[in-house]
Design an enzyme around this catalytic site. Structure first.
Site, mmCIF file in Angstrom:
data_model
loop_
_atom_site.group_PDB
_atom_site.id
_atom_site.type_symbol
_atom_site.label_atom_id
_atom_site.label_comp_id
_atom_site.label_asym_id
_atom_site.label_seq_id
_atom_site.Cartn_x
_atom_site.Cartn_y
_atom_site.Cartn_z
ATOM 1 N N HIS A 61 0.850 -1.095 0.074
ATOM 2 C CA HIS A 61 0.022 0.078 -0.025
ATOM 3 C C HIS A 61 0.876 1.307 0.040
ATOM 4 C CE1 HIS A 61 -3.148 -2.852 0.884
ATOM 5 N NE2 HIS A 61 -2.816 -2.870 2.172
ATOM 6 N N GLU B 294 -1.951 0.061 8.611
ATOM 7 C CA GLU B 294 -3.142 -0.786 9.161
ATOM 8 C C GLU B 294 -2.608 -1.837 10.138
ATOM 9 O OE1 GLU B 294 -4.376 -3.357 5.886
ATOM 10 O OE2 GLU B 294 -2.269 -3.892 5.224
ATOM 11 N N HIS C 282 3.071 -7.733 2.092
ATOM 12 C CA HIS C 282 2.376 -8.444 2.732
ATOM 13 C C HIS C 282 1.259 -9.201 2.235
ATOM 14 C CE1 HIS C 282 -0.112 -4.592 2.729
ATOM 15 N NE2 HIS C 282 -1.172 -5.634 2.880
ATOM 16 N N ARG D 71 -1.474 -4.900 -6.349
ATOM 17 C CA ARG D 71 -1.227 -6.491 -6.041
ATOM 18 C C ARG D 71 0.189 -6.800 -7.022
ATOM 19 N NH1 ARG D 71 -5.683 -7.292 -8.755
ATOM 20 N NH2 ARG D 71 -6.913 -6.968 -6.661
#
Length: 325
Positions: free
Chosen positions: A106, A123, A181, A201
């Site tokens: 991200h 996150e 991740h 992705r």
């Protein structure tokens, strides 16, 4: 002038997301009204086209965005409203991975603003349930640079340079933007993140999506976002019964664990924002300002910043408590 109701603990309709890797634990464990292959339950969301709606009390049917526009700092706190205006800053999810999620990364705030005019995506994961040999992918298993990374990617050997981490119930991880991740198969977790749906992705296990098509990869976008340095993501923490115990903190949010075995009065006056409770086990009744609401395992409730305290009536309940310091 709009006449508005007093604020109270707010519950929202879960937004269920079908995923090729999703399972049925959200239904079986958390009693969500979910079909097979539901991978995510967005508990509280201000993401465009996935905005939460209130399901309880006098504000039932109102959207989170409407609440922000009308109640402003009374809902989220003066500092939060000043910084984010009518954007709700956090997104709360439960995630069920029947299969491995894609390997992804991200962008941070700067890159996300430049590319998407949005927030970045820091996150945190809190592990709720695992199957045997479940693992996460977090970062790289050794020193690596862009050249070595691209070589591994082109040779379809990307998994050989990724770091895997075995997990158990109760583990917590903070993933900063730029961290490569993936959530592994057999894991159920709670996720707290900045309000962003920007995901690059990298690798998707060469599988088709639910429509039988290969999902798009974002190789070029990912390169500019990846942090090739290694940094520990797992959080070390100790919890105590009947008191908030910090398990993770970032500049964007603080997460506590709150395990209660008796009634408990939570003073919220020192918290400058709204507070969200994600119920992991048990059940409690919340009382505040003459209003009563129940919260059970798998449910989430938002306590507006305006409310000074809440009382939990319970003999056994476990929460993640989230706020912005």
């Amino acid at each position: 002038m709009i006449t508005v109701s007093p604020l109270y603990p707010l519950k929202f309709e879960p937004i269920l997301k079908e995923k090729v890797w999703g399972g049925n634990k959200l239904k079986e464990i958390f009693n969500k009204d979910a079909d097979e292959y539901i991978g995510e339950s967005w508990e509280i969301s201000g993401v465009e086209e996935s905005v939460s709606q209130v399901v309880n009390g006098s504000l039932k049917g109102k959207s989170l965005n409407w609440l922000l526009e009308v109640y402003k700092e009374k809902l989220v706190g003066a500092k939060v409203y000043k910084n984010y205006q009518n954007t709700f800053p956090l997104l709360f999810k439960f995630i069920d991975a029947r299969e491995d999620l894609s390997v992804q990364v991200h962008p941070d705030d700067i890159l996300a603003k430049e590319r998407h005019d949005s927030l970045g995506k820091t996150e945190m994961w809190y592990i709720l349930d695992v199957e045997k040999d479940s693992r996460l992918i977090i970062g790289f298993n050794g020193k690596i640079n862009e050249e070595k990374y691209l070589k591994a990617l082109s040779e379809k050997k990307i998994t050989e340079v990724l770091k895997t981490e075995s997990v158990k119930k109760g583990d917590a991880f903070i993933l900063k933007p730029g961290t490569v991740h993936a959530i592994g198969a057999g894991i159920l977790l709670a996720e707290i993140q900045q309000t962003s749906d920007n995901t690059y992705r990298i690798y998707d296990w060469d599988r088709p999506d639910i429509n039988g098509e290969m999902r798009e990869l974002h190789t070029e976008l990912a390169i500019g976002a990846i942090d090739f340095s290694s940094e520990e993501s797992k959080q070390n923490y100790i919890t105590k019964k009947n008191t908030p115990s910090q398990i993770g903190v970032t500049e964007f949010f603080t997460v506590n664990k709150l395990d209660l075995s008796k009634n408990y009065l939570r003073d919220l006056r020192s918290i400058p924002s709204f507070t969200v409770y994600m119920c992991l086990e048990g059940e409690a009744t919340i009382k505040t300002n003459g209003y009563t609401e129940t919260i059970s395992k798998g449910e989430t409730v938002l306590i507006p910043a305006q409310l000074p305290e809440i009382k939990f009536i319970t003999n056994s309940v476990s929460f993640l408590e989230v706020y912005i310091a």
